[in-house]
Design a protein around this motif. Structure first.
Motif, PDB file in Angstrom:
ATOM      1  N   SER A 446     -33.442   6.137  24.475  1.00  0.00           N
ATOM      2  CA  SER A 446     -32.843   6.129  23.137  1.00  0.00           C
ATOM      3  C   SER A 446     -31.644   7.059  23.043  1.00  0.00           C
ATOM      4  O   SER A 446     -30.835   6.947  22.123  1.00  0.00           O
ATOM      5  CB  SER A 446     -33.882   6.525  22.089  1.00  0.00           C
ATOM      6  OG  SER A 446     -34.387   7.829  22.365  1.00  0.00           O
ATOM      7  N   GLY A 447     -31.532   8.003  23.978  1.00  0.00           N
ATOM      8  CA  GLY A 447     -30.415   8.937  23.970  1.00  0.00           C
ATOM      9  C   GLY A 447     -30.181   9.500  25.353  1.00  0.00           C
ATOM     10  O   GLY A 447     -30.947   9.249  26.285  1.00  0.00           O
ATOM     11  N   ASP A 451     -31.415  15.110  25.045  1.00  0.00           N
ATOM     12  CA  ASP A 451     -31.702  14.822  23.634  1.00  0.00           C
ATOM     13  C   ASP A 451     -33.180  15.091  23.345  1.00  0.00           C
ATOM     14  O   ASP A 451     -34.060  14.573  24.051  1.00  0.00           O
ATOM     15  CB  ASP A 451     -31.391  13.359  23.303  1.00  0.00           C
ATOM     16  CG  ASP A 451     -29.976  13.188  22.806  1.00  0.00           C
ATOM     17  OD1 ASP A 451     -29.162  14.098  23.040  1.00  0.00           O
ATOM     18  OD2 ASP A 451     -29.682  12.140  22.214  1.00  0.00           O
ATOM     19  N   ARG A 454     -36.161  12.102  22.888  1.00  0.00           N
ATOM     20  CA  ARG A 454     -35.685  10.771  23.289  1.00  0.00           C
ATOM     21  C   ARG A 454     -36.850   9.967  23.891  1.00  0.00           C
ATOM     22  O   ARG A 454     -37.748  10.516  24.541  1.00  0.00           O
ATOM     23  CB  ARG A 454     -34.523  10.859  24.265  1.00  0.00           C
ATOM     24  CG  ARG A 454     -34.870  11.231  25.694  1.00  0.00           C
ATOM     25  CD  ARG A 454     -33.638  11.082  26.571  1.00  0.00           C
ATOM     26  NE  ARG A 454     -33.940  11.290  27.988  1.00  0.00           N
ATOM     27  CZ  ARG A 454     -33.238  10.790  28.981  1.00  0.00           C
ATOM     28  NH1 ARG A 454     -32.171  10.041  28.723  1.00  0.00           N
ATOM     29  NH2 ARG A 454     -33.562  11.034  30.238  1.00  0.00           N
ATOM     30  N   THR A 536     -29.002   4.193  28.816  1.00  0.00           N
ATOM     31  CA  THR A 536     -29.392   4.430  27.422  1.00  0.00           C
ATOM     32  C   THR A 536     -28.977   3.262  26.537  1.00  0.00           C
ATOM     33  O   THR A 536     -28.221   2.371  26.947  1.00  0.00           O
ATOM     34  CB  THR A 536     -28.706   5.708  26.902  1.00  0.00           C
ATOM     35  OG1 THR A 536     -27.280   5.476  26.872  1.00  0.00           O
ATOM     36  CG2 THR A 536     -29.016   6.911  27.800  1.00  0.00           C
ATOM     37  N   GLN A 538     -26.944   3.560  24.228  1.00  0.00           N
ATOM     38  CA  GLN A 538     -25.488   3.692  24.078  1.00  0.00           C
ATOM     39  C   GLN A 538     -24.758   2.953  25.204  1.00  0.00           C
ATOM     40  O   GLN A 538     -23.713   2.329  24.983  1.00  0.00           O
ATOM     41  CB  GLN A 538     -25.096   5.170  24.075  1.00  0.00           C
ATOM     42  CG  GLN A 538     -25.512   5.930  22.817  1.00  0.00           C
ATOM     43  CD  GLN A 538     -26.996   6.258  22.773  1.00  0.00           C
ATOM     44  OE1 GLN A 538     -27.687   6.201  23.792  1.00  0.00           O
ATOM     45  NE2 GLN A 538     -27.493   6.585  21.585  1.00  0.00           N
TER      46      GLN A 538
END
Length: 547
Positions: A446-447, A451, A454, A536, A538
Motif C-alpha cells: 500500500s506504500g 511507511d 503499510r 506498490t 503507486q
C-alpha cells in the motif's frame, strides 16, 4: 446419461487423438438427436450456468455421506475436484431405476433445479443421484457445478460431426458458431441442422469461424530470415477491442464476437450501420472499439458499455463505437476465404469506400522500408492505445482457428506492462494440476518501505507462466507457509515474489486496490528479490494511461 458418461470416461482416459475420434463418432452415430445436441454443446465448449450453489451442494452431499465437515474437506483437498469428491463419497445407489437419456436428465431434472428453495433442491438432489450409477454421478455433478471439462477440442468435435454426417468440416464449423452461446438449450432440431446435407447456413445470420494468429517472439534481427521482406506482408495495428464479424444476410444484420456471442443488441448502432451501409451477402471481420473520431479509446471504456443492462442515449453519445474492418470474408453471397489476403483487402477497401459510413473504418495498413523501420513504429503502440502489430502474409487464405500451418498470420505484440508482486493466496488447479496449488492471488504494498502500517493489497490472480518444475517447488513452499485454509484456498505467509505481466491497466471501483489489470500472468519467479522490495500501489498507478 449412461452413454454420455461412458463417452466422458473414454475421452478423459485417452491422450490419443485417434481413440478420441473413434469414441466421438461411435457416440454420435448411436445417440438420439436430442442427446447428441446436448453432448455437442458441452464438448464444443458450452458453459452451463451453475445449477446449485456450491456451498449448499457440499452441505447436502456431506450429510448424505454421513461425514463430519473436517473429513469432507480433507477428502476434497486430497481429490482436488468437487464433483469427483462427492461422486466418490456418496453411498451406493438404489438398484432398478430406469435409465434416462442425457436430454431428459437435463430437461426434466437438472435445469429445473435452478431457482428452487434450498429444501426442495436438497430433496430433488437426493432423489436424482439415487438413480445414477457411480460413473454417471461424476458427469452429473460436473454438469450441476458448471465445471464440465474434458480433454477434447472443438476441432475434434467438428471433425467427428463431419465424419458421421458427410458434411464438409468447414461448413460444420460455421454452423457451430453460436451453438454454444450463453443460455443455449439445444434440441434435436438444432443438432439435425448441424449435420444436415442441405446448405442452409447462408440464409441465417451465422458468422464464419474466426482465423487466429500465432504469437511472434523472434528478435527483429531474424525477421528477414524467418519472414522474408516486409513487402510480402500486410502490416496493421493490433487493436485492443472486441474481435467481431458483422454479418449482413437474409435482410438482417448480426454482430458476433470471437467468443460466439451474438452482441447485436449491445451495439445497436453497428447493427443499424450494417443494414444501412452494406449490401446483402456481406461478412466483415474486424474489431469493435470505442472511437473518439481519431483513435481508439482504452478497452476500459468499452467495458463500460459491455456491462450495461440498458444502453440509454447518454452512454451511446459518450461512448460511440466503430468497427475497424480488416478483412472481407463474404461479398455478394460468395465465400472469399480462399482468396489471397491482398485480394480480400483490396475488395474490402473498395467496399468501405462505397459504404462511406463513419462507424465503419478501414484498419490502416502500415508501411516500412524494412523490419527495423516497422519496429521503430511499433514502439509508439502503447501511446496509440494498441497492443502491437499484426503481420498477415499477402498470399494467405483465411483459415479456421489457430491452424498448425503457422506463418500466415502473426501477432507482434509489445512487451507487457509488469510489476513485482507478492503471492498471498493459493488455490488448487484443475485437471492434471488438481493436486497442486497452481492458481495464485498476488498483492502489492500500500506504500513504500518505511511507511507505518503499510499492508499488502491484492490486485490480480494468475495461474500461467511457470514451468512444471517451478510449480512443484512453489506448491511445496505453499504447503509449508500456509497460515489458514478456506476450503480449497490457502492464505500463505508472504515469502514469494513474482514478476507479473499484463496487457492493460485501468481504474476500477470494484477492486480493493482500485485498479484492474487485463490478462495477468507470471513472467518469472523473482527468487532474488525480498518481499519488502516488491512494488506498490503507486507503482501500479504510474502505469495507468493518461486521461
Amino acid at each position: 446419461m449412461k452413454a454420455f458418461a461412458a463417452l466422458y470416461q473414454a475421452l478423459d482416459a485417452s491422450t490419443s487423438n485417434l481413440a478420441k475420434q473413434a469414441a466421438l463418432r461411435e457416440y454420435l452415430r448411436a445417440a438420439p438427436p436430442e442427446d447428441a445436441a446436448w453432448a455437442v454443446y458441452f464438448l464444443a465448449g458450452g458453459k452451463p450456468r451453475q445449477l446449485v450453489p456450491t456451498k449448499w451442494l457440499r452441505a447436502v452431499a456431506r450429510e448424505a455421506a454421513g461425514l463430519p465437515e473436517w473429513l469432507f474437506d480433507e477428502s476434497y483437498e486430497a481429490v482436488g475436484d468437487l464433483a469427483e469428491t462427492i461422486a466418490l463419497l456418496l453411498p451406493s445407489p438404489a438398484a432398478g431405476a430406469p435409465p434416462l437419456g442425457l436430454a431428459q436428465w437435463l430437461r426434466d431434472h437438472l435445469l429445473p433445479l435452478r431457482g428452487l428453495s434450498p429444501d426442495t433442491q436438497a430433496e430433488r438432489l437426493r432423489a436424482q443421484w439415487e438413480r445414477l450409477a457411480p460413473e454417471e454421478r461424476l458427469v452429473y455433478f460436473k454438469l450441476i457445478t458448471g465445471a464440465f471439462r474434458v480433454g477434447v477440442s472443438r476441432l475434434q468435435v467438428t471433425q467427428a460431426l463431419a465424419a458421421v454426417s458427410g458434411v464438409d468440416a468447414k461448413r460444420i464449423a460455421q454452423r457451430l458458431m453460436g451453438y454454444t452461446g450463453v443460455g443455449a438449450q439445444p434440441g434435436a432440431a438444432d443438432y439435425l441442422r448441424l449435420v444436415s446435407p442441405d446448405d442452409d447456413a447462408a440464409a441465417q445470420g451465422h458468422p464464419y469461424p474466426f482465423f487466429l494468429a500465432h504469437p511472434l517472439a523472434l528478435p527483429v534481427e531474424r525477421f528477414d530470415d524467418a519472414l522474408g521482406p516486409p513487402a510480402d506482408w500486410i502490416v496493421e495495428w493490433k487493436w485492443d477491442g472486441i474481435r467481431a464479424q458483422l454479418v449482413r444476410r437474409a435482410e438482417g444484420a448480426w454482430l458476433w464476437t470471437r467468443g460466439e456471442e451474438l452482441v447485436s443488441d449491445r451495439f445497436p448502432e453497428l447493427q443499424a450501420m450494417g443494414m444501412q451501409a452494406l449490401p446483402e451477402g456481406t461478412v466483415i471481420d474486424g474489431e469493435i472499439v470505442v472511437w473518439d473520431g481519431e483513435r481508439a479509446r482504452p478497452f476500459a471504456d468499452l467495458q463500460k458499455r459491455i456491462g450495461r443492462k440498458t444502453l440509454g442515449p447518454k452512454i451511446l453519445r459518450e461512448l460511440p463505437v466503430a468497427l475497424l474492418a480488416y478483412d472481407l470474408l463474404e461479398e455478394g453471397g460468395h465465400d472469399l476465404r480462399g482468396l489471397p489476403q491482398h485480394e480480400r483487402r483490396a475488395r474490402l477497401d473498395a467496399l468501405l469506400a462505397r459504404a462511406a459510413h463513419p462507424a465503419l473504418i478501414a484498419s490502416p495498413v502500415l508501411a516500412g522500408a524494412d523490419w527495423a523501420d516497422l519496429a521503430r513504429q511499433r514502439e509508439s503502440a502503447r501511446d496509440r492505445g494498441v497492443e502491437g502489430m499484426m503481420l498477415k502474409a499477402r498470399a494467405a487464405q483465411y483459415g479456421v482457428g489457430r491452424t498448425k500451418d503457422v506463418g500466415t498470420w502473426w501477432k507482434w505484440k509489445i512487451a507487457p506492462l509488469s510489476v513485482d508482486a507478492v503471492l498471498i493466496y493459493a488455490q488448487r488447479g484443475h485437471g492434471r494440476r488438481a493436486s497442486l496449488y497452481s492458481d495464485y492471488t498476488f498483492a502489492v504494498w500500500s506504500g513504500p518501505p518505511g511507511d507505518e502500517g503499510r499492508t499488502l493489497v491484492p490486485f490480480a490472480k494468475a495461474y500461467s507462466g511457470l514451468t512444471d518444475a517451478e510449480m512443484a517447488r512453489v506448491d511445496a513452499i505453499i504447503r509449508k507457509t500456509t497460515v489458514e485454509s478456506f476450503g480449497p484456498v490457502r492464505s500463505v505467509r508472504p515469502t514469494l515474489v513474482f514478476e507479473l505481466g499484463f496487457e492493460g491497466i485501468a481504474r476500477s471501483g470494484r477492486h480493493k486496490s482500485g485498479i484492474a489489470v487485463r490478462f495477468p500472468r507470471m513472467l518469472r519467479w523473482r527468487e532474488d528479490k525480498p518481499v519488502d522490495e516488491a512494488d506498490t500501489l503507486q507503482t501500479l498507478a504510474a502505469l495507468l494511461p493518461l486521461p
